[in-house]
Design an enzyme around this catalytic site. Structure first.
Site, short mmCIF file in Angstrom:
data_model
loop_
_atom_site.label_atom_id
_atom_site.label_comp_id
_atom_site.label_asym_id
_atom_site.label_seq_id
_atom_site.Cartn_x
_atom_site.Cartn_y
_atom_site.Cartn_z
N HIS B 39 33.33 40.86 28.89
CA HIS B 39 33.76 41.11 27.51
C HIS B 39 34.83 42.19 27.45
CE1 HIS B 39 30.58 38.62 25.84
NE2 HIS B 39 31.14 38.80 24.66
N LYS B 104 19.83 37.27 23.18
CA LYS B 104 18.52 37.66 22.66
C LYS B 104 18.63 39.02 21.99
CE LYS B 104 16.72 39.68 26.97
NZ LYS B 104 16.09 40.99 26.69
S1 SF4 Z 1 12.07 38.49 30.52
FE1 SF4 Z 1 12.17 40.62 31.17
S2 SF4 Z 1 13.55 40.66 32.88
FE2 SF4 Z 1 13.87 38.75 31.80
S3 SF4 Z 1 15.53 39.13 30.34
FE3 SF4 Z 1 13.61 39.53 29.27
S4 SF4 Z 1 13.26 41.73 29.55
FE4 SF4 Z 1 14.78 41.11 31.05
#
Ligand code: SF4
Lengths: 280, 184
Positions: B39, B104
């Site tokens: 980015h 996320k």
């Molecule tokens: S599951 Fe755990 S290790 Fe995987 S992206 Fe989410 S916080 Fe990070």
């Protein structure tokens, strides 16, 4: 004196790096299935089903559960009657991390220097915690720790007057602030007491306890239960999209502390709560 | 209530504007990967008025740094990374036509403002469902910044990639709405 070769340690650490990243622990698996039964939000249920299906695929195809295969944190309990032959212990562990992360096609996320930010290329150095214990066994526990959940961890030096209410508030606030970022449903590791660094260490150690187990001290067992309810009442839910299952467990580790102090640390683990151990 | 859509990428403004926070979507087509370091380079190029290594108009960027590709697979495990780290760079890309992002965690105000102004949508994929998601990626090709390793820009061909509309182009936000609904 019982002898253990450093080559054996390298071999075992490599295997644990791979297995911990491919196979979700049975306790986590069970807790996620329980969560799926209890989750009220349709989106939350969909996510929990995806997480369970993901664990199945990872196990059967020997692929990482999560692409962030973490820094390798290694807890070592070394019996004082063990003699390690053929090389030094920390180098043997780093050798195992290098081998496991390379042969297992695991992601290398370790930067040699936090400000220069150049990848070491083999996920070393590991973060190694060694304790000397009675006996002639060697216990190795590999904990791949991803950045998303680790970044949301916090510590506070509370005033003794803040008491247990202050501790509860800090734990719930930490989870609330973390919201979706640590990939809920999470496991909440809480260190209470000790010094600054021991408190943080204990919060991480708390993540290793089996999910579903109870704290040996009834007071802290009750506090863990109460905190789990409070954390789930935030409504954060799976992936933070709203729901009743924000955490699978809250685990507390306690240590003696100074008359002037009340440290509390919160170390979060994501649903990919990975760890595998061996006793040699 | 929540709707379900099967969409193909590139996305056009009409499609984007009908998506509401909470809708379930599957995406098919090509998406581009980029994380923090990529980015920074993209936005630096924009600042210098230079051309980017990939198109932006109607495109979708997926915030992911996959694990290495094992033999016989299209890609390694490939779940989303936390999006807020990209927030400082995102508005500049949305201005240039970026229509969708997959990651996320919640986005910040300046990103939301750019999404509303130019019509863009933010999708959440399930963090940690990385092996499952890799099954929906049929092809992966590094197109720029190979030196960044797992952070290089890749073109991923995806088929029925499952995502949820997390923040829509009208300011709808399932993190806020969903969490409020289930809080006690
Ligand atoms: S599951 Fe755990 S290790 Fe995987 S992206 Fe989410 S916080 Fe990070």
């Amino acid at each position: 004196m019982r002898e253990i070769s450093s080559a054996k340690i390298t071999e075992e650490v490599a295997r644990l790096c791979m297995e911990s990243n491919f196979e979700l622990g049975e306790d986590v698996w069970r807790a996620l299935e329980e969560g799926l039964k209890k989750e009220e939000s349709p989106v939350g249920r969909e996510i929990l089903s995806q997480i369970l299906e993901n664990a199945d695929i990872a196990k059967s195809e020997r692929m990482p559960i999560c692409q962030d295969t973490g820094l390798a944190v290694v807890f070592v309990e070394l019996g004082q009657d063990v003699h390690i032959t053929g090389g030094d212990l920390e180098a043997a562990i780093d050798g195992g991390v290098k081998k496991g992360y390379t042969e297992g096609y695991l992601r290398k996320s370790s930067l040699g220097d936090p400000l220069e930010r150049v990848n070491t290329g083999d996920n070393t150095p590991a973060v190694i915690h060694i304790r000397i214990v009675p006996g002639d066994r060697l216990r190795l526990c590999v904990v791949p720790k991803g950045g998303g959940a680790e970044n949301m961890s916090r510590i506070a030096m509370l005033k003794p007057a803040d008491g247990v209410e202050g501790v509860k508030q800090f734990v719930v606030d930490s989870v609330r602030t973390a919201s979706a970022n640590p990939c809920p449903p999470i496991v909440v590791g809480v260190g209470i007491g000790g010094t600054f660094e021991l408190c943080a260490f204990n919060a991480k150690k708390a993540l290793l306890r089996e999910i579903g187990s109870t704290h040996p001290d009834p007071f802290y067992a009750g506090l863990e239960k109460e905190l789990l309810v409070k954390v789930n009442d935030t409504g954060i839910g799976p992936q933070g999209l709203g729901g009743r299952i924000t955490a699978l467990a809250v685990h507390i580790e306690v240590a003696a502390c100074h008359i002037a102090s009340l440290p509390v640390a919160v170390n979060l683990n994501c649903h990919a709560a990975r760890h595998k151990e061996v006793i040699l | 209530m929540m709707a379900e859509y099967k969409l193909t990428v590139p996305l056009d403004t009409d499609v984007v504007s009908k998506l509401k926070a909470g809708d379930r979507v599957t995406l098919t087509g090509d998406v581009y990967t980029a994380r923090d370091a990529a980015h920074k380079r993209l936005v630096d190029l924009l600042g210098e008025g230079k051309e980017l290594p990939m198109p932006l108009q109607g495109q979708v960027i997926y915030y992911v740094g996959p694990s290495p590709t094992p033999p016989g697979k299209a890609i390694g495990s490939a779940g989303p990374t936390t999006s807020y780290r990209m927030d400082p760079y995102t508005p500049a890309l949305i201005e240039k036509g970026l229509k969708g992002m997959i990651g996320k965690g919640e986005r910040s105000e300046p990103v939301v403002d750019a999404m509303k102004e130019h019509g863009a949508v933010y999708f959440a994929a399930t963090g940690g469902a990385a092996a499952l998601i890799s099954k929906r990626i049929t092809k992966a090709e590094i197109i720029a910044y190979e030196d960044l390793g797992s952070e290089a820009i890749r073109k991923l061909t995806v088929e029925d990639f499952p995502v949820i509309v997390a923040q829509d182009s009208q300011g709808g936000n399932i993190y806020k709405e969903g969490q409020k609904k289930y809080a006690r």
